[in-house]
Design a protein around this motif. Structure first.
Motif, PDB file in Angstrom:
ATOM      1  N   THR A 120       0.761  -1.205   0.028  1.00  0.00           N
ATOM      2  CA  THR A 120      -0.082   0.155  -0.001  1.00  0.00           C
ATOM      3  C   THR A 120       0.676   1.215  -0.243  1.00  0.00           C
ATOM      4  O   THR A 120       2.053   1.374   0.181  1.00  0.00           O
ATOM      5  CB  THR A 120      -1.112  -0.173   1.280  1.00  0.00           C
ATOM      6  OG1 THR A 120      -0.198  -0.082   2.151  1.00  0.00           O
ATOM      7  CG2 THR A 120      -1.737  -1.192   1.431  1.00  0.00           C
ATOM      8  N   ARG A 121       0.134   2.417  -0.303  1.00  0.00           N
ATOM      9  CA  ARG A 121       0.849   3.612  -0.425  1.00  0.00           C
ATOM     10  C   ARG A 121       1.199   3.704   1.233  1.00  0.00           C
ATOM     11  O   ARG A 121       2.472   4.268   1.329  1.00  0.00           O
ATOM     12  CB  ARG A 121      -0.133   4.971  -0.507  1.00  0.00           C
ATOM     13  CG  ARG A 121      -0.470   5.006  -1.904  1.00  0.00           C
ATOM     14  CD  ARG A 121      -1.442   5.885  -2.058  1.00  0.00           C
ATOM     15  NE  ARG A 121      -1.728   6.439  -3.422  1.00  0.00           N
ATOM     16  CZ  ARG A 121      -2.464   5.681  -4.336  1.00  0.00           C
ATOM     17  NH1 ARG A 121      -3.063   4.705  -3.993  1.00  0.00           N
ATOM     18  NH2 ARG A 121      -2.694   6.186  -5.679  1.00  0.00           N
ATOM     19  N   HIS A 122       0.795   3.332   2.219  1.00  0.00           N
ATOM     20  CA  HIS A 122       1.148   3.403   3.669  1.00  0.00           C
ATOM     21  C   HIS A 122       2.532   2.867   3.863  1.00  0.00           C
ATOM     22  O   HIS A 122       3.504   3.348   4.536  1.00  0.00           O
ATOM     23  CB  HIS A 122       0.153   3.268   4.527  1.00  0.00           C
ATOM     24  CG  HIS A 122       0.588   3.328   5.984  1.00  0.00           C
ATOM     25  ND1 HIS A 122       0.879   4.398   6.711  1.00  0.00           N
ATOM     26  CD2 HIS A 122       0.882   2.328   7.089  1.00  0.00           C
ATOM     27  CE1 HIS A 122       1.281   4.131   8.026  1.00  0.00           C
ATOM     28  NE2 HIS A 122       1.290   3.129   8.063  1.00  0.00           N
ATOM     29  N   ILE A 132      12.017   3.430  -5.963  1.00  0.00           N
ATOM     30  CA  ILE A 132      10.803   2.582  -5.721  1.00  0.00           C
ATOM     31  C   ILE A 132       9.724   3.076  -6.837  1.00  0.00           C
ATOM     32  O   ILE A 132       8.999   2.222  -7.130  1.00  0.00           O
ATOM     33  CB  ILE A 132      10.350   2.473  -4.434  1.00  0.00           C
ATOM     34  CG1 ILE A 132       9.331   1.595  -4.043  1.00  0.00           C
ATOM     35  CG2 ILE A 132       9.750   3.914  -3.973  1.00  0.00           C
ATOM     36  CD1 ILE A 132       9.765   0.330  -4.060  1.00  0.00           C
ATOM     37  N   ARG A 133       9.738   4.294  -6.912  1.00  0.00           N
ATOM     38  CA  ARG A 133       8.831   4.781  -7.811  1.00  0.00           C
ATOM     39  C   ARG A 133       8.896   4.387  -9.205  1.00  0.00           C
ATOM     40  O   ARG A 133       7.931   4.068  -9.779  1.00  0.00           O
ATOM     41  CB  ARG A 133       8.718   6.202  -7.809  1.00  0.00           C
ATOM     42  CG  ARG A 133       7.637   7.062  -8.786  1.00  0.00           C
ATOM     43  CD  ARG A 133       7.762   8.395  -8.875  1.00  0.00           C
ATOM     44  NE  ARG A 133       8.945   9.001  -9.210  1.00  0.00           N
ATOM     45  CZ  ARG A 133       9.388  10.240  -9.238  1.00  0.00           C
ATOM     46  NH1 ARG A 133       8.590  11.397  -8.679  1.00  0.00           N
ATOM     47  NH2 ARG A 133      10.583  10.437  -9.678  1.00  0.00           N
ATOM     48  N   LEU A 138       0.823  -4.719 -11.718  1.00  0.00           N
ATOM     49  CA  LEU A 138      -0.323  -3.948 -10.951  1.00  0.00           C
ATOM     50  C   LEU A 138      -0.918  -3.171 -12.054  1.00  0.00           C
ATOM     51  O   LEU A 138      -0.717  -2.823 -13.210  1.00  0.00           O
ATOM     52  CB  LEU A 138       0.693  -2.618 -10.296  1.00  0.00           C
ATOM     53  CG  LEU A 138       1.498  -3.085  -9.017  1.00  0.00           C
ATOM     54  CD1 LEU A 138       2.453  -2.109  -8.626  1.00  0.00           C
ATOM     55  CD2 LEU A 138       0.890  -3.735  -7.952  1.00  0.00           C
ATOM     56  N   ASP A 139      -2.244  -2.752 -11.258  1.00  0.00           N
ATOM     57  CA  ASP A 139      -2.984  -2.029 -12.087  1.00  0.00           C
ATOM     58  C   ASP A 139      -2.612  -0.326 -11.990  1.00  0.00           C
ATOM     59  O   ASP A 139      -2.563   0.251 -13.116  1.00  0.00           O
ATOM     60  CB  ASP A 139      -4.423  -1.856 -11.880  1.00  0.00           C
ATOM     61  CG  ASP A 139      -4.982  -3.092 -12.439  1.00  0.00           C
ATOM     62  OD1 ASP A 139      -4.690  -3.916 -13.511  1.00  0.00           O
ATOM     63  OD2 ASP A 139      -6.040  -3.792 -11.883  1.00  0.00           O
ATOM     64  N   VAL A 140      -2.433  -0.033 -10.939  1.00  0.00           N
ATOM     65  CA  VAL A 140      -2.152   1.398 -10.414  1.00  0.00           C
ATOM     66  C   VAL A 140      -0.830   1.338  -9.577  1.00  0.00           C
ATOM     67  O   VAL A 140      -0.788   0.627  -8.725  1.00  0.00           O
ATOM     68  CB  VAL A 140      -3.129   2.078  -9.763  1.00  0.00           C
ATOM     69  CG1 VAL A 140      -2.682   3.797  -9.631  1.00  0.00           C
ATOM     70  CG2 VAL A 140      -4.375   2.041 -10.731  1.00  0.00           C
ATOM     71  N   SER A 141       0.212   2.232  -9.642  1.00  0.00           N
ATOM     72  CA  SER A 141       1.410   2.258  -8.804  1.00  0.00           C
ATOM     73  C   SER A 141       0.919   2.757  -7.186  1.00  0.00           C
ATOM     74  O   SER A 141       0.196   3.794  -7.018  1.00  0.00           O
ATOM     75  CB  SER A 141       2.425   3.011  -9.143  1.00  0.00           C
ATOM     76  OG  SER A 141       3.320   3.503  -8.555  1.00  0.00           O
ATOM     77  N   PRO A 142       1.224   1.919  -6.364  1.00  0.00           N
ATOM     78  CA  PRO A 142       1.063   2.243  -4.945  1.00  0.00           C
ATOM     79  C   PRO A 142       1.750   3.450  -4.285  1.00  0.00           C
ATOM     80  O   PRO A 142       1.809   3.873  -3.272  1.00  0.00           O
ATOM     81  CB  PRO A 142       1.095   1.220  -4.196  1.00  0.00           C
ATOM     82  CG  PRO A 142       1.959   0.311  -4.820  1.00  0.00           C
ATOM     83  CD  PRO A 142       2.033   0.797  -6.329  1.00  0.00           C
ATOM     84  N   THR A 143       2.771   3.805  -5.230  1.00  0.00           N
ATOM     85  CA  THR A 143       3.806   5.023  -4.732  1.00  0.00           C
ATOM     86  C   THR A 143       3.119   6.004  -4.506  1.00  0.00           C
ATOM     87  O   THR A 143       2.364   6.731  -5.501  1.00  0.00           O
ATOM     88  CB  THR A 143       4.955   5.015  -5.679  1.00  0.00           C
ATOM     89  OG1 THR A 143       5.507   3.787  -6.187  1.00  0.00           O
ATOM     90  CG2 THR A 143       6.084   6.031  -5.053  1.00  0.00           C
TER      91      THR A 143
END
Length: 374
Positions: A133-135, A157-158, A170-175
């Motif tokens: 997750t983003r967190h 990481i991004r 992934l569908d969307v980056s969690p960064t």
């Protein structure tokens, strides 16, 4: 209320606990104010109206927070029930290994080595890539104490997560979007960064690349390099007339052999070394566009051209150059020799500056050899 920057600034702190003020224009989006005065953007999302923190004000702008809130309310990565829908199960370790393997075929060896160092040192998630997750990412980045290392780790990481999106992991980056404050007035490039800028300038060529190289070699101000004239370069010295110098004091600099060699290779019909494209009597003025393009391939922390002058001064100090000699090179009117002392001390320090430039160019050659372009 309809949140605005002015209203957010004026929101009072509660006597105890926290209070959330929601935005009338975007339901579910608001600002949570704590007892201590901290203001944090929050959003409610999903069927269960779960709350998520987006970032602190004013580090995160209101416009950026609204955009993230809208994304959060529809982003499947924030809904654990649908997070894994249709995606292959790939561990973070496997994804990292595949990313580094692919990077080796597309990037310079130094870049790949840096990605590998940062990703292995700081990011060791045990879950699948889709469960991060983003967190999780923000927590790791925020725990890194050194500002430059923190920013480099975030970039690594991004880049990896964006690669995972392209590969279908992934569908969307969690960064998460993160901001990093750098105190540019204290920025000094380290040896690896200085070498990276030099090698980039060498390949970039005239005029901008040559200007950057001369800034590194001489420590002079940007205006003093871009306004340089062939007629001012004689007998191994640059002699700036008083009407040109920033402090209105004539300034003679006996630069090193490498700088003189570069100056000798810059030819043209105009007296100006770096004229504009359309007028030989006007100086080059395309800095913004050139620097933006120049910096695209540099994997270093943001810097300004003036930081090269500060880096030059720092390297002179590292080499043991007396401070009054460095100040003469930089043409500082205030410093160790100023006031009445400056009136009576008319010694030009030409020999001392020649020695200093000789030692500096040896040191620079060592740096460039140590961090040779891959």
């Amino acid at each position: 209320m309809s949140l605005t920057d002015l209203q957010i600034k004026r929101l009072p702190s509660p006597e105890t606990g926290q209070k959330t003020y929601y935005d009338k224009a975007l339901p579910g989006f608001g600002v949570r104010v704590s007892q201590g005065g901290t203001k944090t953007f929050v959003v409610l999302y999903g069927k269960n109206r779960r709350r998520r923190s987006l970032g602190r004000y004013p580090d995160m702008s209101l416009a950026e927070a609204r955009m993230l809130a809208k994304q959060a309310q529809v982003d499947i990565t924030l809904d654990q029930q649908s997070l894994r829908s249709g995606l292959p199960k790939v561990s973070f370790e496997a994804s990292r290994a595949k990313f580094l393997e692919d990077s080796a075929s597309r990037n310079k060896a130094k870049t790949v080595q840096e990605y590998k160092r940062l990703l292995i040192k700081h990011f060791n998630f045990k879950q699948d890539i889709g469960d991060i997750t983003r967190h999780d990412i923000a927590s790791v980045v925020e725990d890194i104490k050194k500002p430059s290392e923190q920013k480099h780790a975030f970039v690594a990481i991004r880049t990896m997560m964006n690669w995972c999106v392209k590969r279908g992991y992934l569908d969307v980056s969690p960064t998460p979007p993160m901001t990093f404050k750098t105190r540019t007035r204290e920025r000094v490039l380290d040896d690896a960064e200085l070498a990276a800028v030099w090698h980039r300038a060498e390949g970039f060529g005239y005029p901008y690349g040559s200007i950057v190289q001369l800034l590194i070699l001489t420590g002079q101000r940007k205006g003093e390099i871009v306004g340089l004239r062939h007629s001012w370069v004689t007998n191994g010295q640059i002699a700036y007339p008083s009407e040109f110098a920033k402090n209105r004091r004539s300034h003679t600099v006996p630069v090193g052999a490498r700088a003189l060699d570069l100056l000798g290779k810059i030819s043209g019909g105009a007296d100006l070394l770096f004229p504009s494209r359309f007028n030989d009597e006007r100086t080059f003025n395309g800095f913004s566009k050139c620097k933006a393009f120049f910096d695209q391939d540099l994997n270093i922390e943001p810097y300004t051209l003036h930081d090269l002058r500060r880096t030059f001064s720092s390297n002179m100090a590292k080499l043991g150059t007396p401070i009054h000699v460095t100040e003469r090179i930089l043409n500082h009117i205030s410093g160790t020799i100023s006031g009445v002392a400056a009136v009576y001390n008319r010694h030009a320090y030409i020999n001392e500056m020649q020695v200093a430039f000789g030692e500096y160019e040896k040191h620079l050659s060592y740096i460039l050899s140590k961090y040779a372009e891959a």
